[in-house]
Design an enzyme around this catalytic site. Sequence first.
Site, short mmCIF file in Angstrom:
data_model
loop_
_atom_site.label_atom_id
_atom_site.label_comp_id
_atom_site.label_asym_id
_atom_site.label_seq_id
_atom_site.Cartn_x
_atom_site.Cartn_y
_atom_site.Cartn_z
N GLU A 135 0.80 -1.22 0.00
CA GLU A 135 0.00 0.00 0.00
C GLU A 135 0.83 1.27 0.00
O GLU A 135 0.55 2.20 -0.76
CB GLU A 135 -0.95 0.00 1.20
CG GLU A 135 -1.98 1.10 1.13
CD GLU A 135 -3.10 0.92 2.13
OE1 GLU A 135 -3.56 1.95 2.67
OE2 GLU A 135 -3.51 -0.23 2.38
N HIS A 175 8.57 -26.38 4.38
CA HIS A 175 7.94 -27.55 3.78
C HIS A 175 7.70 -27.35 2.29
O HIS A 175 7.32 -28.30 1.62
CB HIS A 175 6.61 -27.88 4.48
CG HIS A 175 6.79 -28.26 5.90
ND1 HIS A 175 7.33 -29.46 6.30
CD2 HIS A 175 6.54 -27.57 7.05
CE1 HIS A 175 7.39 -29.51 7.61
NE2 HIS A 175 6.92 -28.37 8.10
N LYS A 183 -13.12 0.00 -5.54
CA LYS A 183 -14.34 0.23 -4.77
C LYS A 183 -15.43 0.86 -5.63
O LYS A 183 -16.60 0.48 -5.56
CB LYS A 183 -14.04 1.12 -3.56
CG LYS A 183 -13.25 0.46 -2.47
CD LYS A 183 -12.95 1.44 -1.36
CE LYS A 183 -12.10 0.84 -0.27
NZ LYS A 183 -11.77 1.82 0.77
#
Length: 162
Positions: A45, A61, A156
């Site tokens: 951001e 892993h 948005k």
Amino acid sequence: LEADRDALVARAAEIAERLAGSVPLIYGCDLTVPVAYRWKTQFNENAKQHAFDHQLPELDHNEIVGWETMPDMTSEHFGVVVLTDESDHDRVRDRIRHTRELTERAVPWVGEVRSQGSSRLARLISLTVVGDLVSWMLADRLGVDPTPVATIEGLKKLLTDD
């Protein structure tokens, strides 16, 4: 208190300098996992750049083998910061050391940031503050304003228009 603040800012500046021009990888374990994610999102951001987070022991892993190919490319374009805490188990410290030894040929380990403070909350906040400072310093180095988030605002708007 002023000396602590100056040391914190200096540490953030050092990390920002070493991460400049690279994709940050933030590794956490146990207590520091949510803060590693926070660092990642703040880099996204504020500095408007990609960053990624992962956690020990899970990264051992799978992600650890991702460093086996393209070491010339990854060593130039990525940098690891590991977030640690005094509560980390000795096995975790061993795991961090061994993981670094096995991967540092392919990815530079920029640094380790140890939490500071007497309580768990204080230690989490100390790591958060360093990450926020690094993200702002990276934004400055990239010449971007960390405050507008035009892409998020655009998304948005698109979502409300649907």
